[in-house]
Motif scaffolding. Structure first.
Motif, mmCIF file in Angstrom:
data_model
loop_
_atom_site.group_PDB
_atom_site.id
_atom_site.type_symbol
_atom_site.label_atom_id
_atom_site.label_comp_id
_atom_site.label_asym_id
_atom_site.label_seq_id
_atom_site.Cartn_x
_atom_site.Cartn_y
_atom_site.Cartn_z
ATOM 1 N N SER A 1 0.802 -1.224 0.000
ATOM 2 C CA SER A 1 0.000 0.000 0.000
ATOM 3 C C SER A 1 0.837 1.278 0.000
ATOM 4 O O SER A 1 0.288 2.373 -0.109
ATOM 5 N N HIS A 2 2.156 1.159 0.127
ATOM 6 C CA HIS A 2 2.992 2.355 0.247
ATOM 7 C C HIS A 2 2.998 3.183 -1.035
ATOM 8 O O HIS A 2 3.093 2.651 -2.145
ATOM 9 N N ALA A 3 2.948 4.487 -0.853
ATOM 10 C CA ALA A 3 2.991 5.403 -1.997
ATOM 11 C C ALA A 3 4.303 5.298 -2.748
ATOM 12 O O ALA A 3 4.349 5.510 -3.962
ATOM 13 N N SER A 4 5.374 4.960 -2.037
ATOM 14 C CA SER A 4 6.690 4.852 -2.685
ATOM 15 C C SER A 4 6.710 3.738 -3.720
ATOM 16 O O SER A 4 7.243 3.903 -4.821
ATOM 17 N N LEU A 5 6.123 2.590 -3.395
ATOM 18 C CA LEU A 5 6.101 1.463 -4.330
ATOM 19 C C LEU A 5 5.212 1.776 -5.527
ATOM 20 O O LEU A 5 5.569 1.476 -6.669
ATOM 21 N N ALA A 6 4.080 2.404 -5.269
ATOM 22 C CA ALA A 6 3.183 2.769 -6.370
ATOM 23 C C ALA A 6 3.853 3.758 -7.311
ATOM 24 O O ALA A 6 3.749 3.630 -8.541
ATOM 25 N N TYR A 7 4.557 4.725 -6.754
ATOM 26 C CA TYR A 7 5.229 5.722 -7.580
ATOM 27 C C TYR A 7 6.279 5.074 -8.483
ATOM 28 O O TYR A 7 6.336 5.349 -9.690
ATOM 29 N N LEU A 8 7.117 4.212 -7.917
ATOM 30 C CA LEU A 8 8.155 3.564 -8.722
ATOM 31 C C LEU A 8 7.547 2.680 -9.800
ATOM 32 O O LEU A 8 8.009 2.687 -10.953
ATOM 33 N N ASN A 9 6.517 1.915 -9.450
ATOM 34 C CA ASN A 9 5.895 1.029 -10.426
ATOM 35 C C ASN A 9 5.226 1.792 -11.559
ATOM 36 O O ASN A 9 5.289 1.389 -12.718
ATOM 37 N N GLU A 10 4.607 2.907 -11.218
ATOM 38 C CA GLU A 10 3.867 3.667 -12.227
ATOM 39 C C GLU A 10 4.766 4.574 -13.064
ATOM 40 O O GLU A 10 4.592 4.686 -14.277
ATOM 41 N N GLU A 11 5.736 5.203 -12.409
ATOM 42 C CA GLU A 11 6.524 6.232 -13.086
ATOM 43 C C GLU A 11 7.857 5.719 -13.647
ATOM 44 O O GLU A 11 8.321 6.222 -14.673
#
Length: 343
Positions: free
Chosen positions: A39-49
């Motif tokens: 759920s961490h924003a850091s993981l989502a950011y790396l995966n998406e960007e």
């Protein structure tokens, strides 16, 4: 090497690897376990960007799959998993290996040392941090190649009571990782309590702890910490965890020179992007919370931050005496911090 423990996860890892392989168009996909919750924003950011950019940088020959913490193996076993081929690499907290050598504790988080994640990025890339980390792996986990290391955010401090300076730490029950962080808090008069991050919210809610060394402000906001701990400290006073990006040496040797360069360049760019993103996000959330007035965001004066650093230096020295490699890590930190005007 705990191959007997890791062997239990081989079937799971193989199945996971198959699901990853069919979900990407790249010729080769590296399975990388991280220290981030799903759920961490850091993981989502790396995966998406950033994950899609590596494939573009290599013309489709190389991609990466970032897995949440504990997805394939327990968080403290990633280095062993890499060495036996269960994982291709990790993007995880160096602090997880502090029990192996005090050098990992000093390398993983020099508590109350740096003022910003940017300073740590510079230490890793330009101040010898990456090179000394590779020495640790050569000594303890041969066959693991360090691509890079860095930090993306100084952790904020969540508290149910106002903590306006070092004196207010006395007697406070603080959730803290074992090792250097706990040692520093204890020297400051607090009572460190060891527990996993997943237990922190419940412990705060029930009054088991008063405060927590937990995560970046944005992650604490997303996890609802500020609903029950209404006196966060920002910018943080203590922890700026350093994460490593490592891959198997055999995997690294199989990559072309162009792929190696792309991977190293991608990591530096991705972590700079992540650091900048979190700095903006944290400050936006702090501004929102200050305007709403439901919580009090506390910013320690520099004099109090310096006082905590003075206490922390005693702990640094003790940990540095724990091994020859710990002394080498300590010396690398001190040399860079003097250049940066921190000491």
């Amino acid at each position: 090497m705990k191959v007997n423990i890791l062997g239990k996860t081989l079937a799971i890892a193989a199945a996971f690897g198959l699901s990853v392989a069919v979900s990407h168009a790249a010729d080769r996909v590296l399975k990388i376990q991280t220290s981030s919750n799903a759920s961490h924003a850091s993981l989502a950011y790396l995966n998406e960007e950033w994950v899609p950019k590596l494939e573009k940088m290599t013309g489709g020959s190389l991609s990466i799959e970032l897995l949440p913490v504990d997805a394939v193996v327990p968080r403290r076993e990633t280095a062993e998993a890499i060495s036996v081929g269960i994982l291709d690499g990790d993007l995880t907290s160096i602090n997880y290996f502090a029990g192996i050598d005090p050098a990992f504790a000093l390398m993983g988080d020099l508590i109350a040392g740096y003022d910003s994640a940017d300073q740590i990025q510079a230490f890793c890339a330009q101040g010898g941090g990456k090179e000394v980390l590779q020495k640790l792996y050569d000594a303890h986990f041969p066959g693991v190649h360090v691509v890079g290391c860095g930090a993306y955010a100084r952790e904020a401090f969540v508290s149910k009571v106002p903590v306006r300076g070092v004196a207010d730490l006395k007697g406070l029950k603080i959730r803290s990782p074992e090792g250097l962080a706990a040692d520093v808090f204890k020297r400051a008069g607090a009572a460190p309590v060891s527990m996993s991050g997943s237990e922190t919210y419940g412990a705060l809610e029930k009054g088991v702890i008063d405060a927590a060394d937990n995560s970046a402000y944005a992650n604490n906001d997303a996890n609802g910490m500020h609903k029950i701990a209404k006196f966060p400290i920002f910018p943080g006073i203590h922890s700026t965890p350093i994460l490593q990006f490592t891959i198997s040496q055999s995997v690294y040797d199989e990559l072309s020179e162009q792929q190696r360069l792309a991977l190293e360049t991608w990591y530096l760019a991705a972590y700079n992007g992540l650091r900048q993103y979190f700095d903006r996000l944290d400050r936006q959330l702090v501004a929102r919370d200050k305007a709403e007035g439901e919580i009090e965001v506390i910013d320690w004066p520099q004099s109090e931050r310096d006082a905590l650093r003075t206490i922390a230096q005693e702990a640094w020295n003790d940990f540095a005496a724990g091994s020859e490699l710990a002394k080498e890590v300590f010396d690398a930190h001190v040399a860079f911090m003097k250049q940066a005007g921190l000491l």
